[in-house]
Design a protein around this motif. Sequence first.
Motif, PDB file in Angstrom:
ATOM      1  N   ARG A  73      14.382  51.188   6.654  1.00  0.00           N
ATOM      2  CA  ARG A  73      15.325  50.724   5.629  1.00  0.00           C
ATOM      3  C   ARG A  73      16.751  51.218   5.874  1.00  0.00           C
ATOM      4  N   ASN A  74      16.952  51.894   6.983  1.00  0.00           N
ATOM      5  CA  ASN A  74      18.294  52.360   7.328  1.00  0.00           C
ATOM      6  C   ASN A  74      18.798  51.526   8.497  1.00  0.00           C
ATOM      7  N   LYS A  75      19.870  50.782   8.265  1.00  0.00           N
ATOM      8  CA  LYS A  75      20.344  49.808   9.245  1.00  0.00           C
ATOM      9  C   LYS A  75      20.597  50.426  10.614  1.00  0.00           C
ATOM     10  N   GLN A  76      21.376  51.483  10.652  1.00  0.00           N
ATOM     11  CA  GLN A  76      21.717  52.099  11.940  1.00  0.00           C
ATOM     12  C   GLN A  76      20.478  52.644  12.646  1.00  0.00           C
ATOM     13  N   GLU A  77      19.548  53.211  11.862  1.00  0.00           N
ATOM     14  CA  GLU A  77      18.309  53.734  12.445  1.00  0.00           C
ATOM     15  C   GLU A  77      17.457  52.598  13.012  1.00  0.00           C
ATOM     16  N   ILE A  78      17.405  51.467  12.304  1.00  0.00           N
ATOM     17  CA  ILE A  78      16.643  50.307  12.778  1.00  0.00           C
ATOM     18  C   ILE A  78      17.195  49.819  14.113  1.00  0.00           C
ATOM     19  N   ILE A 115      20.123  35.123  18.728  1.00  0.00           N
ATOM     20  CA  ILE A 115      19.659  34.688  17.408  1.00  0.00           C
ATOM     21  C   ILE A 115      18.993  35.840  16.670  1.00  0.00           C
ATOM     22  N   ASN A 116      18.116  36.550  17.371  1.00  0.00           N
ATOM     23  CA  ASN A 116      17.391  37.661  16.751  1.00  0.00           C
ATOM     24  C   ASN A 116      18.338  38.782  16.332  1.00  0.00           C
ATOM     25  N   ASN A 117      19.340  39.047  17.148  1.00  0.00           N
ATOM     26  CA  ASN A 117      20.299  40.101  16.818  1.00  0.00           C
ATOM     27  C   ASN A 117      21.032  39.793  15.513  1.00  0.00           C
ATOM     28  N   ILE A 118      21.390  38.505  15.335  1.00  0.00           N
ATOM     29  CA  ILE A 118      22.080  38.090  14.106  1.00  0.00           C
ATOM     30  C   ILE A 118      21.157  38.267  12.902  1.00  0.00           C
ATOM     31  N   LEU A 119      19.919  37.793  13.042  1.00  0.00           N
ATOM     32  CA  LEU A 119      18.965  37.887  11.939  1.00  0.00           C
ATOM     33  C   LEU A 119      18.672  39.339  11.579  1.00  0.00           C
ATOM     34  N   ILE A 120      18.467  40.164  12.592  1.00  0.00           N
ATOM     35  CA  ILE A 120      18.143  41.570  12.357  1.00  0.00           C
ATOM     36  C   ILE A 120      19.324  42.300  11.732  1.00  0.00           C
ATOM     37  N   GLU A 121      20.526  41.963  12.163  1.00  0.00           N
ATOM     38  CA  GLU A 121      21.729  42.572  11.577  1.00  0.00           C
ATOM     39  C   GLU A 121      21.792  42.274  10.077  1.00  0.00           C
ATOM     40  N   VAL A 122      21.544  41.028   9.718  1.00  0.00           N
ATOM     41  CA  VAL A 122      21.601  40.627   8.305  1.00  0.00           C
ATOM     42  C   VAL A 122      20.469  41.274   7.505  1.00  0.00           C
ATOM     43  N   LEU A 123      19.237  41.160   8.010  1.00  0.00           N
ATOM     44  CA  LEU A 123      18.084  41.650   7.259  1.00  0.00           C
ATOM     45  C   LEU A 123      18.044  43.176   7.161  1.00  0.00           C
ATOM     46  N   SER A 124      18.525  43.876   8.200  1.00  0.00           N
ATOM     47  CA  SER A 124      18.561  45.340   8.133  1.00  0.00           C
ATOM     48  C   SER A 124      19.593  45.794   7.107  1.00  0.00           C
ATOM     49  N   SER A 125      20.681  45.034   6.982  1.00  0.00           N
ATOM     50  CA  SER A 125      21.686  45.336   5.949  1.00  0.00           C
ATOM     51  C   SER A 125      21.082  45.158   4.555  1.00  0.00           C
ATOM     52  N   ILE A 126      20.292  44.084   4.384  1.00  0.00           N
ATOM     53  CA  ILE A 126      19.637  43.826   3.100  1.00  0.00           C
ATOM     54  C   ILE A 126      18.638  44.938   2.777  1.00  0.00           C
ATOM     55  N   ALA A 127      17.858  45.363   3.797  1.00  0.00           N
ATOM     56  CA  ALA A 127      16.864  46.426   3.600  1.00  0.00           C
ATOM     57  C   ALA A 127      17.545  47.721   3.178  1.00  0.00           C
ATOM     58  N   GLU A 128      18.676  48.025   3.799  1.00  0.00           N
ATOM     59  CA  GLU A 128      19.410  49.246   3.467  1.00  0.00           C
ATOM     60  C   GLU A 128      19.970  49.164   2.047  1.00  0.00           C
ATOM     61  N   GLN A 129      20.500  48.002   1.677  1.00  0.00           N
ATOM     62  CA  GLN A 129      21.031  47.822   0.318  1.00  0.00           C
ATOM     63  C   GLN A 129      19.930  47.973  -0.721  1.00  0.00           C
ATOM     64  N   GLU A 130      18.753  47.443  -0.414  1.00  0.00           N
ATOM     65  CA  GLU A 130      17.633  47.535  -1.341  1.00  0.00           C
ATOM     66  C   GLU A 130      17.212  48.994  -1.525  1.00  0.00           C
ATOM     67  N   ARG A 131      17.214  49.755  -0.427  1.00  0.00           N
ATOM     68  CA  ARG A 131      16.881  51.178  -0.533  1.00  0.00           C
ATOM     69  C   ARG A 131      17.887  51.908  -1.408  1.00  0.00           C
ATOM     70  N   ASP A 132      19.174  51.578  -1.232  1.00  0.00           N
ATOM     71  CA  ASP A 132      20.220  52.206  -2.041  1.00  0.00           C
ATOM     72  C   ASP A 132      20.048  51.857  -3.525  1.00  0.00           C
ATOM     73  N   LYS A 133      19.633  50.593  -3.799  1.00  0.00           N
ATOM     74  CA  LYS A 133      19.406  50.175  -5.186  1.00  0.00           C
ATOM     75  C   LYS A 133      18.252  50.960  -5.803  1.00  0.00           C
ATOM     76  N   ILE A 134      17.183  51.134  -5.021  1.00  0.00           N
ATOM     77  CA  ILE A 134      16.015  51.887  -5.510  1.00  0.00           C
ATOM     78  C   ILE A 134      16.420  53.310  -5.868  1.00  0.00           C
TER      79      ILE A 134
END
Length: 207
Positions: A73-78, A115-134
């Motif tokens: 859930r941490n973008k940079q770590e992912i 393509i995968n790099n773009i998707l992973i960049e977006v989704l890892s950002s979302i995962a990190e934001q969700e962790r911060d919200k929690i």
Amino acid sequence: MGKFFYARVSSKDQNLARQIEAFKKMGAADEQIVCDKESGKNFNRENYKALKSALGLRAGDVLIVKELDRFGRNKQEILKELEYWKKREIRVMVIDIPTTMIDIPKGQEWIMEMINNILIEVLSSIAEQERDKIRQRQREGIDCMPVKNGKKVSTKTGRPVGRPEIKKPNNWSENYEKWVKGEITAKKAMENCKLKRSSFYKLVNEE
């Protein structure tokens, strides 16, 4: 080519069944599935680290996860971990990112990687934001809890939240004084007081 399937939930009372079921549908055997019940804030997880050890993945193998936020859930770590596996010629596939699951034609690898790099960049950002919200919701929940005897108390259980207060054992003063004077070691003082290292030094800091 060997395959490993990695599942993760954040706590011991959460269920891995949904992720494991998805792996079983892909033909995964029990010995191919590796699970952790630990936070996604970093990759310092016991069984995940085993995948990176001498007994784990090899060049040409594949590591499959159900969702990117189960990976971490941490973008940079992912991104750091994905680069780690890439350098070792190990492919990471994410079931919920279909393009990572496609067999790539020879010579077209760079297109899929882009393509995968773009998707992973977006989704890892979302995962990190969700962790911060929690974490924010948890802090807000604790802030709203009533206070009893100087401690926050859960409205559901009526019990104090946080780590329990460490009580000084009856022989604390005697052993503390001996330790301060150098008459006994810290280890001996801990043994005499039947305290863990962390508890011992917490009490020391309170003196």
